[in-house]
Scaffold this motif. Structure first.
Motif, PDB file in Angstrom:
ATOM      1  N   LEU A  70      28.916  42.995   2.923  1.00 18.15           N
ATOM      2  CA  LEU A  70      27.558  42.591   2.561  1.00 18.15           C
ATOM      3  C   LEU A  70      26.760  43.714   1.921  1.00 18.15           C
ATOM      4  CD1 LEU A  70      26.410  40.393   5.596  1.00 18.15           C
ATOM      5  CD2 LEU A  70      27.258  39.648   3.374  1.00 18.15           C
ATOM      6  N   ASP A  71      27.426  44.745   1.477  1.00 17.75           N
ATOM      7  CA  ASP A  71      26.659  45.807   0.829  1.00 17.75           C
ATOM      8  C   ASP A  71      26.888  45.841  -0.677  1.00 17.75           C
ATOM      9  OD1 ASP A  71      29.137  46.948   0.482  1.00 17.75           O
ATOM     10  OD2 ASP A  71      28.787  48.654   1.799  1.00 17.75           O
ATOM     11  N   GLY A  72      27.591  44.824  -1.190  1.00 19.05           N
ATOM     12  CA  GLY A  72      27.783  44.730  -2.634  1.00 19.05           C
ATOM     13  C   GLY A  72      28.910  45.593  -3.164  1.00 19.05           C
ATOM     14  N   ILE A 111      28.527  39.973  -2.589  1.00 22.57           N
ATOM     15  CA  ILE A 111      27.330  39.694  -1.782  1.00 22.57           C
ATOM     16  C   ILE A 111      26.634  41.026  -1.539  1.00 22.57           C
ATOM     17  CG2 ILE A 111      26.421  38.724   0.349  1.00 22.57           C
ATOM     18  CD1 ILE A 111      28.904  37.032   0.583  1.00 22.57           C
ATOM     19  N   GLY A 112      25.455  41.162  -2.098  1.00 27.22           N
ATOM     20  CA  GLY A 112      24.745  42.432  -1.974  1.00 27.22           C
ATOM     21  C   GLY A 112      23.255  42.238  -1.794  1.00 27.22           C
ATOM     22  N   PRO A 113      22.583  43.240  -1.281  1.00 29.06           N
ATOM     23  CA  PRO A 113      21.133  43.157  -1.103  1.00 29.06           C
ATOM     24  C   PRO A 113      20.423  42.898  -2.437  1.00 29.06           C
ATOM     25  CG  PRO A 113      22.031  45.088   0.006  1.00 29.06           C
ATOM     26  CD  PRO A 113      23.133  44.538  -0.831  1.00 29.06           C
ATOM     27  N   ASP A 119      14.118  41.887   1.801  1.00 26.06           N
ATOM     28  CA  ASP A 119      15.114  41.237   2.643  1.00 26.06           C
ATOM     29  C   ASP A 119      15.913  40.230   1.831  1.00 26.06           C
ATOM     30  OD1 ASP A 119      14.171  42.653   4.818  1.00 26.06           O
ATOM     31  OD2 ASP A 119      12.704  41.099   5.345  1.00 26.06           O
ATOM     32  N   TYR A 121      19.921  38.545   0.398  1.00 34.67           N
ATOM     33  CA  TYR A 121      21.084  38.862  -0.408  1.00 34.67           C
ATOM     34  C   TYR A 121      21.180  37.908  -1.595  1.00 34.67           C
ATOM     35  CZ  TYR A 121      22.600  41.417   3.757  1.00 34.67           C
ATOM     36  OH  TYR A 121      22.669  42.285   4.806  1.00 34.67           O
ATOM     37  N   GLN A 122      21.860  38.367  -2.630  1.00 38.44           N
ATOM     38  CA  GLN A 122      22.244  37.513  -3.732  1.00 38.44           C
ATOM     39  C   GLN A 122      23.759  37.382  -3.732  1.00 38.44           C
ATOM     40  OE1 GLN A 122      19.950  39.465  -7.056  1.00 38.44           O
ATOM     41  NE2 GLN A 122      19.426  37.341  -7.545  1.00 38.44           N
ATOM     42  N   CYS A 135      24.520  33.788 -10.428  1.00 41.83           N
ATOM     43  CA  CYS A 135      24.160  33.859  -9.019  1.00 41.83           C
ATOM     44  C   CYS A 135      24.040  32.462  -8.421  1.00 41.83           C
ATOM     45  CB  CYS A 135      22.838  34.606  -8.831  1.00 41.83           C
ATOM     46  SG  CYS A 135      23.001  36.406  -8.958  1.00 41.83           S
ATOM     47  N   SER A 159      19.555  34.355   3.228  1.00 41.10           N
ATOM     48  CA  SER A 159      19.814  34.999   4.505  1.00 41.10           C
ATOM     49  C   SER A 159      21.274  34.741   4.842  1.00 41.10           C
ATOM     50  CB  SER A 159      18.904  34.411   5.592  1.00 41.10           C
ATOM     51  OG  SER A 159      19.288  34.881   6.876  1.00 41.10           O
TER      52      SER A 159
END
Length: 205
Positions: A70-72, A111-113, A119, A121-122, A135, A159
């Protein structure tokens, strides 16, 4: 008679002395002396940590939701509870497919912020259209779709909440929760994430 008795007395005493000398411990070969007696020193066993012990540390699962997935930084496949996979279509939409490897376009996602902070994710496609990714978009009253990535577009900000295990997530935004329609097996939007059909599993590809 008196002279003989006096002569026998020293001889008798000499015999007793020789007898006692023969019965002494030294004569028997007993060498038990303080210098030769065995010593019983209790050696305490030493317990040195092995390499396995020092390496046995508890670390977060690499690639778990909330971590690198989840950090892209990684491409992921998004599997539904029904065993199908979220994938872009050649028409520029989004659908569920049986085999992501057999899809006409790459079925992986990033999936990244949201860029610029904030707050959420995209979910961005690895597949490019005119050199640009798309997206995932969930808008009120509309089916899930793809759109030009815009971090300011609330319909593209999600979220991603972990469920029973770090890899299991629910994906939602203001429009509702991404899910699988039980009858058609296609993507839909539920008002909340209570249904099992809204469970998705992330896996690094």
């Amino acid at each position: 008679m008196r002279t003989t008795s006096r002569a026998l007395l020293p001889i008798s005493l000499l015999g007793v002395a020789l007898a006692l000398a023969g019965c002494s411990p030294a004569a028997d070969g007993d060498s038990s002396s303080p210098s030769s007696s065995p010593t019983s020193e209790a050696t305490a066993p030493t317990s040195e940590p092995t390499e396995e012990d020092t390496d046995a540390t508890s670390e977060p699962t690499e690639g778990a939701a909330g971590g690198t997935l989840l950090d892209g930084s990684q491409e992921v496949e998004i599997e539904s509870y029904a065993g199908t996979y979220l994938a872009p279509t050649v028409e520029g939409g989004v659908a569920l497919v049986e085999d992501p490897a057999a899809n006409d376009v790459p079925a992986q996602w990033i999936i990244g912020p949201v860029e610029g902070g904030g707050d959420g994710y995209q979910l961005t496609t690895v597949a490019l259209t005119d050199g640009e990714p798309s997206c995932l978009t969930l808008a009120d009253g509309a089916d899930p779709s793809l759109g030009t990535c815009d971090p300011a577009d609330a319909s593209q900000v999600f979220s991603v909440a972990t469920l029973d295990s770090p890899e299991q997530v629910s994906i939602s935004n203001e429009a509702g929760t991404l899910a699988v329609d039980a009858e058609s097996g296609s993507l839909t939007v539920h008002p909340d994430g209570a249904e099992v059909s809204s469970t998705f599993t992330l896996a690094a590809s």
